[in-house]
Design a protein around this motif. Structure first.
Motif, PDB file in Angstrom:
ATOM      1  N   GLY A 383       0.669  -1.308   0.029  1.00  0.00           N
ATOM      2  CA  GLY A 383       0.169   0.212   0.105  1.00  0.00           C
ATOM      3  C   GLY A 383       0.689   1.169  -0.065  1.00  0.00           C
ATOM      4  O   GLY A 383       0.214   2.209   0.154  1.00  0.00           O
ATOM      5  N   PRO A 387      -2.756   2.671  -2.747  1.00  0.00           N
ATOM      6  CA  PRO A 387      -3.568   2.743  -1.507  1.00  0.00           C
ATOM      7  C   PRO A 387      -4.297   1.000  -1.706  1.00  0.00           C
ATOM      8  O   PRO A 387      -4.597   0.725  -2.859  1.00  0.00           O
ATOM      9  N   GLN A 412      -3.311   5.241   9.812  1.00  0.00           N
ATOM     10  CA  GLN A 412      -4.486   5.737   9.217  1.00  0.00           C
ATOM     11  C   GLN A 412      -5.431   5.821  10.511  1.00  0.00           C
ATOM     12  O   GLN A 412      -6.367   6.487  10.572  1.00  0.00           O
TER      13      GLN A 412
END
Length: 452
Positions: A383, A387, A412
């Motif tokens: 990633g 993504p 994240q």
């Protein structure tokens, strides 16, 4: 003479297996990875979007609408949870999104059947069937795709209801139909109903297979229920509600890209720093160190701590630059604490990885070639380059074999979902665990230097 130079160059390449891999195999590997992500393996199909659906209307029309969504091959629909499965409520569907279980939830609001086809009404009296789309914009693809599929489902699931509303409006403005016209209309309506009929309430057993994951308790987003926008006109009105609507100055997207780039280059830095062991072996420094009172374990721990601290400093510099120039919201207690633990865990795993490569390789050139190949592949499927949410489901699972994916998931959670520290335990466990395993493997591989 030119031919001689060419033959010498070919022999050098023939003997260098790492150079052969970098020249011929690595480009094929990268082409295959990006072809799978963007082209789709075996026919260019897109990934299936996971979506939760809650029905607040509880009408035959809403049941048929949801059944059409479940039949769509582009979606993986969750309509129930628990044992035995019970239909999702709005709060439960919202929790699936706020806890990062699913990227989107669809809420079929009360009055869906009553107002379906309401765009036929007079100006000022129009009321359309309404669907709320609860979204997590960390995946920008899913909301756009599902908004279009909602219109498709509305068109294909209840065409008889749409026809009835059109006929009613026709009679309102043009006068009633004759008996023969009404008879023909009833006949065709019967045919439409026969083709699209579905139970008023979908049996709970039919949704068992769609319940794939449990949910976490989540309080974030409970009050985020104001409309954040709507996707274009259609048979149903789609109200878009961003559950993670945040101040643009917080720049959570920039934090994600800072983490992605930092993790990839962190691997290059730690691998190069750990490679000092091979340089010390080649110039004889390593042998002189080992004949002193310094043990191999002490040497490895010293290198490990140095590379670990260097990695933390590199991550700090990257995020400080992001804060200074791109507005990353770094200086809050929650973000600082989350960043600190994730930086320590990510750097530990990366430092251990670098030590494994350094102790496994025989020369610095071999380390540079093998390290470059592994780092680029890990970054692609983990990633850092693309993504993971745009990848097929199976490839997202494969990406979890790299600690890049675990590190990005952790960052994240900190900057996008703003989860508390204890919610980072899966990522921290994997990263620190991999760091420990890497160190043990490096210690075993380093025995070759003790036996020289």
């Amino acid at each position: 003479m030119i031919g001689t130079v060419m033959r010498i160059s070919w022999r050098c390449l023939k003997r260098d297996r790492v150079a052969q891999v970098l020249t011929f195999l690595l480009p094929i590997v990268f082409f295959s990875i990006f072809a799978v992500i963007f082209g789709g393996m075996g026919g260019g199909t897109t990934r299936r979007i996971h979506v939760a659906v809650a029905d607040e209307d509880h009408s035959p029309a809403s049941a048929r609408f949801i059944a059409a969504l479940e039949k769509d091959g582009s979606l993986n629909v969750t309509t129930a949870r628990g044992e035995p499965p019970q239909p999702l409520t709005r709060d439960q569907a919202q929790e699936l999104v706020t806890s990062a279980e699913l990227p989107v939830a669809v809420i079929v609001r009360a009055g869906f059947a009553e107002h379906f086809g309401g765009f036929f009404g007079q100006a000022g009296e129009q009321q359309q069937a309404t669907v709320d789309l609860l979204v997590d914009r960390s995946d920008p693809v899913a909301p756009q795709m599902i908004a279009g599929l909602l219109q498709k489902a509305a068109m294909t699931s209840v065409p008889d209801l749409l026809m009835e509303r059109g006929v009613d409006m026709f009679e309102q403005y043009a006068g009633p139909m004759s008996a023969s016209q009404r008879s023909a209309m009833d006949y065709y309506l019967g045919l439409l109903r026969a083709e699209t009929a579905a139970p008023a309430t979908a049996p709970a057993s039919t949704t068992q297979a769609t319940v794939e994951r449990g949910t976490e308790s989540a309080n974030a987003g409970d009050d985020a229920t104001d409309d954040a926008g709507a996707f274009g006109a259609g048979l149903v009105q789609v109200n878009v509600i961003d559950l993670f609507a945040a101040d643009p100055d917080k720049s959570p997207t920039n934090a994600f890209y800072a983490a992605a780039v930092a993790v990839m280059f962190l691997l290059f830095t730690t691998t190069a720093s750990a490679g000092v062991l091979l340089e010390e072996e080649q110039n004889g420094t390593l042998e002189r160190l080992l004949v002193s009172r310094l043990t191999m374990s002490q040497l490895l721990i010293g290198r490990l701590v140095y590379v670990w601290l260097l990695g933390i400093v590199q991550l700090c510099i990257m995020f400080l630059w992001g804060w200074l120039v791109f507005g990353i919201n770094l200086f809050t207690p929650a973000h600082l604490a989350g960043f600190a633990v994730m930086a320590a865990a990510t750097s530990a795993a990366s430092a251990g990885f670098g030590l494994v490569l350094a102790t496994a390789c025989r020369t610095r050139a071999q380390l540079d070639g093998l390290g470059t190949m592994l780092i680029l592949v890990m970054s692609a499927i983990g990633g850092c380059m693309v993504p993971r949410f745009v990848m097929p489901d199976w490839m997202q699972s494969v990406g979890l074999i790299t600690f890049n994916a675990w590190a990005l998931d952790g960052f994240q959670k900190v900057f996008w979902y703003e989860r508390p520290l204890w919610d980072l335990w899966p990522q921290l466990l994997v990263l620190f665990g991999l760091g420990g395993v890497f160190v043990m493997v490096a210690r075993v591989l380093s025995r070759r230097w003790e036996t020289v």
